[in-house]
Motif scaffolding. Structure first.
Motif, short mmCIF file in Angstrom:
data_model
loop_
_atom_site.label_atom_id
_atom_site.label_comp_id
_atom_site.label_asym_id
_atom_site.label_seq_id
_atom_site.Cartn_x
_atom_site.Cartn_y
_atom_site.Cartn_z
N SER A 153 0.83 -1.21 0.00
CA SER A 153 0.00 0.00 0.00
C SER A 153 0.86 1.26 0.00
CB SER A 153 -0.95 0.00 1.20
OG SER A 153 -0.21 0.03 2.38
N LEU A 154 2.11 1.15 0.42
CA LEU A 154 2.98 2.33 0.44
C LEU A 154 3.88 2.40 -0.79
CD1 LEU A 154 4.05 2.56 4.19
CD2 LEU A 154 2.36 3.91 2.99
N THR A 155 3.69 1.47 -1.73
CA THR A 155 4.53 1.48 -2.92
C THR A 155 3.80 2.18 -4.06
OG1 THR A 155 5.39 -0.65 -2.23
CG2 THR A 155 5.89 0.04 -4.46
N HIS A 156 4.52 3.05 -4.73
CA HIS A 156 3.95 3.71 -5.91
C HIS A 156 4.83 3.37 -7.11
CE1 HIS A 156 2.47 6.41 -8.79
NE2 HIS A 156 3.35 7.37 -8.61
N ILE A 157 4.20 2.72 -8.11
CA ILE A 157 4.97 2.33 -9.28
C ILE A 157 5.06 3.52 -10.23
CG2 ILE A 157 5.04 0.81 -11.30
CD1 ILE A 157 5.65 -0.69 -8.84
N THR A 158 6.25 3.99 -10.45
CA THR A 158 6.47 5.05 -11.44
C THR A 158 7.17 4.42 -12.63
OG1 THR A 158 8.52 5.57 -10.32
CG2 THR A 158 6.64 6.93 -9.77
N PRO A 159 7.12 5.08 -13.79
CA PRO A 159 7.77 4.49 -14.98
C PRO A 159 9.24 4.16 -14.74
CG PRO A 159 6.44 6.38 -15.60
CD PRO A 159 6.35 6.29 -14.11
N LYS A 160 9.91 4.98 -13.91
CA LYS A 160 11.34 4.70 -13.70
C LYS A 160 11.55 3.56 -12.72
CE LYS A 160 12.54 9.47 -14.44
NZ LYS A 160 12.64 10.68 -13.63
N ALA A 161 11.19 3.84 -11.47
CA ALA A 161 11.42 2.82 -10.44
C ALA A 161 10.32 2.94 -9.40
CB ALA A 161 12.79 3.06 -9.79
N PRO A 162 10.01 1.82 -8.73
CA PRO A 162 8.98 1.88 -7.69
C PRO A 162 9.40 2.82 -6.56
CG PRO A 162 10.05 -0.27 -7.74
CD PRO A 162 10.52 0.46 -8.94
N LEU A 163 8.46 3.65 -6.14
CA LEU A 163 8.73 4.63 -5.10
C LEU A 163 8.24 4.07 -3.76
CD1 LEU A 163 9.93 7.42 -5.67
CD2 LEU A 163 7.64 8.37 -5.34
N PHE A 164 9.13 4.06 -2.77
CA PHE A 164 8.72 3.56 -1.45
C PHE A 164 9.46 4.31 -0.37
CE2 PHE A 164 9.22 0.83 2.22
CZ PHE A 164 7.94 0.34 2.40
N PRO A 165 8.85 4.76 0.70
CA PRO A 165 7.40 4.77 0.92
C PRO A 165 6.76 5.99 0.30
CG PRO A 165 8.53 5.54 2.88
CD PRO A 165 9.59 5.28 1.86
N SER A 166 5.52 5.84 -0.11
CA SER A 166 4.80 6.96 -0.69
C SER A 166 3.32 6.82 -0.35
CB SER A 166 5.01 6.96 -2.20
OG SER A 166 3.79 6.96 -2.88
N VAL A 167 2.67 7.94 -0.10
CA VAL A 167 1.25 7.88 0.23
C VAL A 167 0.40 8.10 -1.02
CG1 VAL A 167 1.40 8.48 2.67
CG2 VAL A 167 1.33 10.29 0.95
N TYR A 168 1.04 7.96 -2.18
CA TYR A 168 0.35 8.19 -3.44
C TYR A 168 -0.96 7.41 -3.53
CZ TYR A 168 -0.55 7.95 -8.44
OH TYR A 168 -1.14 7.98 -9.67
#
Lengths: 278, 303
Positions: free
Chosen positions: B44-59
């Motif tokens: 739930s705290l992972t945000h998949i961006t085109p480059k790399a997964p962002l963690f932690p994120s509240v996206y």
């Protein structure tokens, strides 16, 4: 005067009982009625569907038991249920024995913790479990479903088996050990045989739990060729099948549950009411 | 220090067998649970961006709060739980009180009342799917007065049960309460049976009426059973999946929204976010109910 008052309360009670019975029986009646309905009693073309089929038939059941899809789903259900019975009994029974026989600090906390795992919402755990299972290549496999089901059923096994072991006097294992049996030997050869009838109830309970479990089975088997009976019901629901076929599968799915529920009713009652009376 | 180690080693030696046979269950249950919790939070705290997964994120949480579907599901879940839980308590109590007195064939009636528990949830859902069909289901037919035994025209047009959010939720609640009624009935019945007959007799000799006995004796002595029931059943209501899934497919609750997020949006991250929110909701509601009941008990039961 007094007599009349008793009568009114009794009439209200009787009406209550009748209404309850009607509400409980009507859906079950509808299921059986549809399962023996012929096509004309289901597709009526605008006319109300009759409460009793025009020509009762067991055609649906005959078709079902010759349909490969149904047979393979039923076999899959049985296989998954048996596997999860074996897994959860092997893991749960010894733990229950330890929790009953050994009294070291914190053991009751541990027992409560283990049993209350069943309160963890399955719909919350299903996504992480499936994600993990994808990595372990357990998705779309029977063993995957069985593993998930034993996660649900081990707390029940521990709970029921604890009750069973509590009824066996402690003297029995002590005597076996005095006569020179090891702890393992006295557990396997002396206690287990005595506990067997109670454990059979636990086994039936686990079997039923797995037999009609839907959420884990559905998430794990959603896109594969395998399906257990409940998953098959859901899958064929999406191509709007005839209601009598749906009902026939429902009957086949329910009958083992109805039979066994009344056999293990005593134990289920204990399970359902646990903690209610303090 | 040395003594402590000695005690510890003695403890292990004495309980070695117990520890050995407990370990598999503890690892399986607690280990699985910890992994699940960890995974839900992580996803739930992972945000998949085109480059790399962002963690932690509240996206995921922000995205979800903008989603109207989530809001609707949230309110539907509240509706489902707040109607369903008291209803189940009420029906369970009615059934238990009906069975509480002695009468002929009590055992048979009792088994009959337990029957819904023996029908798998998915089957109950399918039966209701058939019964509440549109336009020609049994319930529509009966309500329209098409049968001779019930010639009253309650509605003039068939109701599209699955096609309206309100009715779909209502039918799901009916299914859930129908299926789980025996559990609440058995809990209340066990509570009733634990009340001593003497207390009723004492009340009767002191001239208490039926209503007074019920409010002053039965209800207070039933509070442990009612508390257990409310807490356990409300958890069940929050997480209910099968009935809304089959009967209210186009009107998801939080639990069914998890399925939709996972299978239709193909977004395990969003699904885990909803799951986490549901879990937190369940925990908050359980704690609230617990303290509310404690407070009520203090207020109501004066000994």
């Amino acid at each position: 005067m007094k007599l009349k008052r008793i009568n009114t309360s009794e009439i209200i009670w009787l009406i209550g009982i009748i209404i309850m019975i009607l509400i409980i029986l009507f859906p079950i009646f509808v299921m059986f009625k549809y399962s023996i309905s012929d096509r004309a009693s289901v597709v009526t073309g605008g006319k109300p569907i009759p409460l009793w089929p025009y020509h009762p038939t067991i055609e649906q059941f005959k078709t079902l038991v010759t349909t490969d899809r149904f047979i393979s789903a039923a076999l899959c259900s049985i296989e998954v249920a048996l596997t999860s019975v074996i897994i959860s009994l092997i893991i749960g029974t010894p733990a229950a024995y330890a929790l009953v026989r050994y009294r070291f600090p914190g053991i009751m906390v541990l027992a409560t913790l283990l049993i209350s795992v069943r309160l963890f919402p399955d719909i919350v755990s299903v996504v992480p479990v499936v994600e993990i299972f994808i990595k372990l290549r357990l998705i779309n496999t029977k063993i995957g479903v069985a593993l998930a089901h034993s996660l649900l059923s081990i707390p029940y096994v521990i709970f029921i088996a604890m009750g069973v072991f509590e009824t066996i006097p402690k003297d029995l294992d002590e005597q076996a050990q005095i006569m020179g049996a090891s702890k393992l030997y006295s557990f396997v050869r002396v206690i287990l045989p005595v506990a067997l009838p109670g454990l059979a109830a636990a086994a039936i309970y686990v079997f039923l739990l797995s037999w009609d479990e839907f959420i884990f089975a559905y998430f794990i088997l959603a896109f594969g060729n395998l399906s257990t009976l409940p998953v098959m019901l859901q899958k064929i629901l999406s191509w709007t099948p005839q209601h009598n076929l749906l009902a026939a599968i429902s009957v086949m799915l329910s009958i083992p549950v109805i039979i066994f529920t009344f056999i293990v009713q005593k134990y289920m009652r204990a399970g359902a009411t646990a903690g209610a009376v303090k | 220090m040395f003594k402590k180690i000695k005690i510890l080693s003695y403890f292990f030696k004495k309980n070695l067998f117990a520890i050995l046979i407990l370990t598999p269950a503890v690892i399986y249950l607690v280990g699985f649970l910890l992994i699940i919790l960890f995974k839900v939070v992580e996803l739930s705290l992972t945000h998949i961006t085109p480059k790399a997964p962002l963690f932690p994120s509240v996206y995921n949480f922000i995205e979800l709060s903008k989603n109207p579907e989530f809001k609707e599901a949230f309110f539907r879940t509240i509706l489902f739980t707040f109607i369903g839980t008291p209803l189940e308590l009420l029906i369970g109590m009615v059934a238990a009180f009906l069975l509480a007195r002695e009468f002929i064939a009590r055992g048979i009636i009792r088994s009959l009342f337990i029957l819904p528990l023996a029908i798998p949830s998915i089957v109950t859902a399918i039966i209701l799917y058939i019964m509440f069909d549109y336009p020609g289901g049994h319930i529509n037919n009966i309500l329209m007065g098409n049968h001779s035994f019930f010639p009253f025209k309650v509605i003039s047009y068939p109701i599209n049960w699955r096609g309206s959010g309100f009715f779909a939720i209502l039918v799901s609640i009916f299914g859930k309460v129908w299926r789980d009624m025996p559990i609440s009935m058995l809990i209340i019945l066990a509570g009733l049976q634990s009340i001593e007959k003497d207390q009723y007799e004492a009340a009767q000799t002191m001239g208490a009426g039926a209503m007074q006995t019920f409010i002053k004796i039965t209800l207070p002595l039933l509070t442990p059973a009612i508390s257990t029931l409310l807490i356990l059943r409300s958890i069940e209501m929050w997480k209910e999946f099968i009935f809304p899934f089959i009967l209210a497919g186009s009107y998801p609750l939080l639990a069914t929204l998890i399925e939709r997020a996972y299978h239709e949006w193909r977004d395990p991250y969003e699904a885990s976010t909803i799951a986490l929110i549901l879990l937190v909701l369940i925990i908050i509601s359980t704690i609230l109910i617990f303290y509310l009941l404690k407070w009520l008990k203090k207020r109501l039961v004066k000994i």
